[in-house]
Design a protein around this motif. Structure first.
Motif, short mmCIF file in Angstrom:
data_model
loop_
_atom_site.label_atom_id
_atom_site.label_comp_id
_atom_site.label_asym_id
_atom_site.label_seq_id
_atom_site.Cartn_x
_atom_site.Cartn_y
_atom_site.Cartn_z
N ALA A 131 0.84 -1.20 0.00
CA ALA A 131 0.00 0.00 0.00
C ALA A 131 0.87 1.25 0.00
O ALA A 131 0.60 2.21 -0.74
CB ALA A 131 -0.94 -0.01 1.20
N GLN A 132 1.94 1.27 0.81
CA GLN A 132 2.85 2.42 0.85
C GLN A 132 3.57 2.59 -0.48
O GLN A 132 3.76 3.72 -0.95
CB GLN A 132 3.88 2.27 1.97
N ALA A 133 3.99 1.48 -1.09
CA ALA A 133 4.68 1.55 -2.37
C ALA A 133 3.78 2.16 -3.43
O ALA A 133 4.19 3.03 -4.19
CB ALA A 133 5.15 0.16 -2.81
N SER A 134 2.53 1.74 -3.45
CA SER A 134 1.58 2.26 -4.42
C SER A 134 1.30 3.74 -4.18
O SER A 134 1.23 4.54 -5.12
CB SER A 134 0.29 1.45 -4.34
N GLU A 135 1.16 4.13 -2.90
CA GLU A 135 0.83 5.51 -2.56
C GLU A 135 2.03 6.45 -2.64
O GLU A 135 1.94 7.54 -3.19
CB GLU A 135 0.23 5.57 -1.15
N PHE A 136 3.17 6.03 -2.07
CA PHE A 136 4.31 6.92 -1.94
C PHE A 136 5.44 6.65 -2.93
O PHE A 136 6.28 7.52 -3.17
CB PHE A 136 4.89 6.86 -0.52
N GLY A 137 5.51 5.44 -3.48
CA GLY A 137 6.60 5.07 -4.38
C GLY A 137 6.81 6.04 -5.53
O GLY A 137 7.95 6.48 -5.78
N PRO A 138 5.73 6.42 -6.27
CA PRO A 138 5.92 7.37 -7.37
C PRO A 138 6.49 8.71 -6.89
O PRO A 138 7.31 9.31 -7.58
CB PRO A 138 4.50 7.53 -7.93
N MET A 139 6.08 9.16 -5.71
CA MET A 139 6.60 10.42 -5.17
C MET A 139 8.09 10.29 -4.84
O MET A 139 8.90 11.14 -5.21
CB MET A 139 5.83 10.80 -3.90
N TRP A 140 8.47 9.19 -4.13
CA TRP A 140 9.89 9.01 -3.80
C TRP A 140 10.72 8.90 -5.08
O TRP A 140 11.82 9.44 -5.17
CB TRP A 140 10.11 7.79 -2.91
#
Length: 196
Positions: A131-140
């Motif tokens: 869930a974190q990868a999907s939500e924050f991965g593109p931002m990081w």
């Protein structure tokens, strides 16, 4: 040309989103750019550091921490520096994002000195990490690309749909039990790639 390489790594005590990035710059150059507040403004946000926690002292059960605040355009993002070793790693605990780490591994190759930057975001379990990868991965990923460009390193552009697709279904790897997030090491596979 560099491109971020993301995956999930499952540990004994959780799962990390791991994003690796090969940089054609030596560790000293990368570290200096990473830890300079003015330079950070170009790829994330300027920051200010508070004083180290007095609670830590000589008590091994209380880790030393230092407050950090990133000055975003409309709000401040607060947290603490959990661990920092010059030219090696920094481990942060940021409000709304949890534990984040950046480790720098020196590389020597045909083109001279380089650095493998390993970014991690720690989660309690695989589902939370996905869930974190999907939500924050593109931002990081976007911020890491901006960081790469701030070093003068060429990196491919990525569209929002490409980033969303890349981080929505990451491969899952098993990490070594002794190399969890507290060690700020991504995995034994990372070390193997750094040596080759």
């Amino acid at each position: 040309m560099s491109t971020p390489s993301p995956r999930l790594v499952s540990w004994e005590n959780g799962t990390d989103l791991v994003i690796e990035l090969l940089l054609a710059r030596d560790v000293g150059t990368v570290w200096d750019a990473l830890t300079d507040s003015g330079t950070a403004a170009a790829w994330f946000a300027p920051f200010r550091l508070g004083e180290e926690s007095e609670d830590a002292g000589d008590d091994a059960d209380v880790p030393a921490s230092r407050p950090i605040t990133f000055e975003l355009e409309d709000i401040d993002l607060s947290g603490s520096v959990l661990s920092c070793e010059e030219y090696d790693h920094v481990l942060l605990d940021l409000d709304d994002f949890g534990v984040l780490g950046i480790r720098l591994l020196p590389l020597e190759g045909d083109t001279g000195e380089g650095t493998l930057l390993v970014f991690t975001q720690t989660a309690a379990d695989v589902d939370t990490a996905r869930a974190q990868a999907s939500e924050f991965g593109p931002m990081w990923d976007t911020h890491l690309r901006l960081f790469t460009r701030s070093l003068g390193v060429n990196i491919a552009e990525a569209t929002e749909p490409e980033l969303d697709a890349a981080y929505s279904d990451l491969a899952l790897e098993a990490g070594d039990a002794g190399d969890g997030p507290d060690s700020v090491d991504a995995s034994s596979a990372t070390a193997d790639r750094a040596e080759s």
